[in-house]
Design an enzyme around this catalytic site. Sequence first.
Site, PDB file in Angstrom:
ATOM      1  N   GLY A  43       0.750  -1.092   0.077  1.00  0.00           N
ATOM      2  CA  GLY A  43       0.039  -0.058   0.058  1.00  0.00           C
ATOM      3  C   GLY A  43       0.764   1.256  -0.142  1.00  0.00           C
ATOM      4  O   GLY A  43       2.209   1.136   0.364  1.00  0.00           O
ATOM      5  N   GLN A  48       2.890   9.980   1.402  1.00  0.00           N
ATOM      6  CA  GLN A  48       4.032   9.277   1.170  1.00  0.00           C
ATOM      7  C   GLN A  48       4.795   9.747   0.072  1.00  0.00           C
ATOM      8  O   GLN A  48       6.071   9.643  -0.128  1.00  0.00           O
ATOM      9  CB  GLN A  48       3.985   7.783   1.487  1.00  0.00           C
ATOM     10  N   CYS A  91       6.808  -0.216   6.807  1.00  0.00           N
ATOM     11  CA  CYS A  91       6.089   0.784   5.637  1.00  0.00           C
ATOM     12  C   CYS A  91       7.172   1.319   4.871  1.00  0.00           C
ATOM     13  O   CYS A  91       8.513   1.203   5.256  1.00  0.00           O
ATOM     14  CB  CYS A  91       5.824   1.875   6.967  1.00  0.00           C
ATOM     15  N   LEU A  92       6.926   1.711   3.760  1.00  0.00           N
ATOM     16  CA  LEU A  92       7.818   2.018   2.639  1.00  0.00           C
ATOM     17  C   LEU A  92       8.503   3.297   3.192  1.00  0.00           C
ATOM     18  O   LEU A  92       9.515   3.572   2.365  1.00  0.00           O
ATOM     19  CB  LEU A  92       6.948   2.362   1.366  1.00  0.00           C
ATOM     20  N   HIS A 133      -3.361   0.943   8.317  1.00  0.00           N
ATOM     21  CA  HIS A 133      -2.128   1.600   8.181  1.00  0.00           C
ATOM     22  C   HIS A 133      -2.131   2.740   7.102  1.00  0.00           C
ATOM     23  O   HIS A 133      -1.741   3.756   7.640  1.00  0.00           O
ATOM     24  CB  HIS A 133      -0.963   0.604   7.647  1.00  0.00           C
ATOM     25  N   GLU A 134      -2.637   2.405   5.916  1.00  0.00           N
ATOM     26  CA  GLU A 134      -3.102   3.488   5.080  1.00  0.00           C
ATOM     27  C   GLU A 134      -3.740   4.725   5.171  1.00  0.00           C
ATOM     28  O   GLU A 134      -3.299   5.884   5.110  1.00  0.00           O
ATOM     29  CB  GLU A 134      -3.232   2.896   3.689  1.00  0.00           C
ATOM     30  N   HIS A 137      -1.960   7.070   7.396  1.00  0.00           N
ATOM     31  CA  HIS A 137      -1.125   8.024   6.839  1.00  0.00           C
ATOM     32  C   HIS A 137      -1.765   9.140   6.408  1.00  0.00           C
ATOM     33  O   HIS A 137      -1.306  10.389   6.409  1.00  0.00           O
ATOM     34  CB  HIS A 137      -0.529   7.268   5.285  1.00  0.00           C
TER      35      HIS A 137
HETATM   36 CO    CO Z   1       3.286   3.225   5.461  1.00  0.00          CO
END
Ligand code: CO
Length: 183
Positions: A43, A48, A91-92, A133-134, A137
């Site tokens: 995701g 981000q 997480c990216l 999680h997304e 963000h």
């Molecule tokens: Co993340």
Amino acid sequence: MKIVKYPHPALRVQAKPVLALDKDIQLAAGHMLELMYASEGLGLAAPQVALDHRLLVINFAGDPEKKDAEVVAINPVITETKGAISDREGCLSFPGLYQSVRRFKTVKVEYYDLKGDKFEMTCHDLAARIWQHEIDHLDGVLFIDKMGSLGRSRSERDLEQFIADFEKAKKKGDLPPGLEPKL
Ligand code: CO
């Protein structure tokens, strides 16, 4: 477009609702899918990539070939929650950091797609975790905020390294010199 890493201040912005499904949103969603797949993520949320829209992309299978697992979600909201479960999460924007995070086991989500059609989805376990999680963000909330004290303390060294890398990127000119980190 690039994925920003902690402690980039864009990650702490409260994203704004998308009011029009214009070309910019379509292009942003396409680029975000490309970046997510290139980074082998499940995701990616607009903050981000330093965009303050309530827009996120997911592929529940993490597989670009599996288009039925792919979601572009606009203005998503969690409308129901049930249960709780802890599992490893990454997480990216925190490459290499994985810790256990407690999340709702089941969530019901409402969102719009790029055509403006409304969808409703009930998910469990990993899929429910990705949504939580997304969507976090979009509110400037990061998984380090949701870790227990043990996970958080185990992350401290990585977080210090991310902060050092952020300062290094400013010195190198990869980030604007005046950019203030947001922890
Ligand atoms: Co993340």
